[in-house]
Write a protein that holds these residues in place. Structure first.
Motif, short mmCIF file in Angstrom:
data_model
loop_
_atom_site.label_atom_id
_atom_site.label_comp_id
_atom_site.label_asym_id
_atom_site.label_seq_id
_atom_site.Cartn_x
_atom_site.Cartn_y
_atom_site.Cartn_z
N GLY A 140 0.84 -0.97 -0.04
CA GLY A 140 -0.12 -0.11 0.14
C GLY A 140 0.75 1.38 -0.13
N SER B 165 -3.70 11.12 1.19
CA SER B 165 -3.81 9.91 1.96
C SER B 165 -3.34 8.65 1.44
CB SER B 165 -5.47 9.76 2.37
OG SER B 165 -5.87 10.74 2.93
N ARG C 207 -2.96 4.37 2.61
CA ARG C 207 -3.36 3.15 3.46
C ARG C 207 -2.38 1.95 3.45
NH1 ARG C 207 -8.39 -0.97 3.41
NH2 ARG C 207 -8.90 -1.09 5.44
N SER D 58 -1.21 -1.71 4.59
CA SER D 58 -1.57 -3.20 5.10
C SER D 58 -0.47 -4.01 5.42
CB SER D 58 -2.41 -3.78 3.92
OG SER D 58 -3.80 -2.78 3.63
N PHE E 200 -3.46 9.64 11.61
CA PHE E 200 -3.40 8.16 11.31
C PHE E 200 -4.33 7.52 12.25
CE2 PHE E 200 1.52 8.23 9.88
CZ PHE E 200 1.16 9.29 9.07
N THR E 201 -4.60 6.31 11.65
CA THR E 201 -5.57 5.46 12.36
C THR E 201 -5.19 4.00 11.92
OG1 THR E 201 -7.62 6.80 12.13
CG2 THR E 201 -7.91 4.62 12.84
N SER F 24 -5.95 -0.18 12.38
CA SER F 24 -7.05 -0.96 12.64
C SER F 24 -6.77 -2.20 12.07
CB SER F 24 -8.24 -0.42 11.75
OG SER F 24 -7.81 -0.43 10.25
N HIS G 172 -4.25 -2.51 9.22
CA HIS G 172 -4.04 -1.58 8.37
C HIS G 172 -3.57 -0.30 9.20
CE1 HIS G 172 -6.18 -3.74 5.56
NE2 HIS G 172 -7.42 -3.83 6.38
N LEU G 173 -2.80 0.60 8.35
CA LEU G 173 -2.47 1.90 8.82
C LEU G 173 -3.10 2.99 7.89
CD1 LEU G 173 -1.12 3.82 11.19
CD2 LEU G 173 0.98 3.78 9.49
N GLN G 174 -4.18 3.68 8.45
CA GLN G 174 -4.64 4.85 7.24
C GLN G 174 -4.08 6.20 7.69
OE1 GLN G 174 -7.07 4.69 4.72
NE2 GLN G 174 -6.65 6.88 4.47
N ASN H 75 -3.79 9.93 6.98
CA ASN H 75 -4.57 11.22 6.26
C ASN H 75 -3.86 12.49 6.60
OD1 ASN H 75 -6.57 9.39 5.60
ND2 ASN H 75 -7.60 9.81 7.50
#
Length: 128
Positions: free
Chosen positions: A8, A17, A19, A21, A68-69, A71, A80-82, A84
């Protein structure tokens, strides 16, 4: 042996952004603490975010809080690391890592020496 495979990464303009994985193979990933680190050339690897799989507790470095998020997707054994609102200073090689669940209980999730398994790394570049 735990195997972690990242995907990703890529290039994005500042404010954009991405993402990331991380697929975990070869073990029951629910028993671990998973984290994302990043590293610039010539600099130490630093933790970005962590996730305690057992109860979903998350931890973040101050520099990425609110942007960052981290999940999970249990069905896919994936974390995952989102990311933004990316900034030029977020550009780095990002690594997925797995460590013992005690990292959460003891509050030592920032300690790089406690992680036993690492992915190969994936590059994120942010242009102005």
């Amino acid at each position: 042996q735990v195997q972690l495979v990242e995907s990703g990464g890529g290039s994005v303009q500042a404010g954009g952004s991405l993402r990331l994985s991380c697929v975990a193979r070869g073990y029951t990933y629910k028993a671990y603490y998973m984290a994302w680190f990043r590293q610039l050339p010539g600099k130490e690897r630093e933790v970005v975010a962590g996730f305690y799989i057992e109860d979903g507790t998350t931890d973040y470095a101050d520099s990425v809080k609110g942007r960052f998020t981290i999940s999970r997707d249990n069905a896919m054994n994936t974390v995952h690391l989102q990311m933004n609102n990316l900034k030029p200073e977020d550009a780095a090689m990002y690594y997925c890592a797995a460590g013992p669940p005690s990292l959460r209980w003891l509050g030592t999730w920032r300690d790089i020496s406690q992680y036993s398994s690492w992915g190969q790394g994936i590059l994120v570049t942010v242009s102005t």
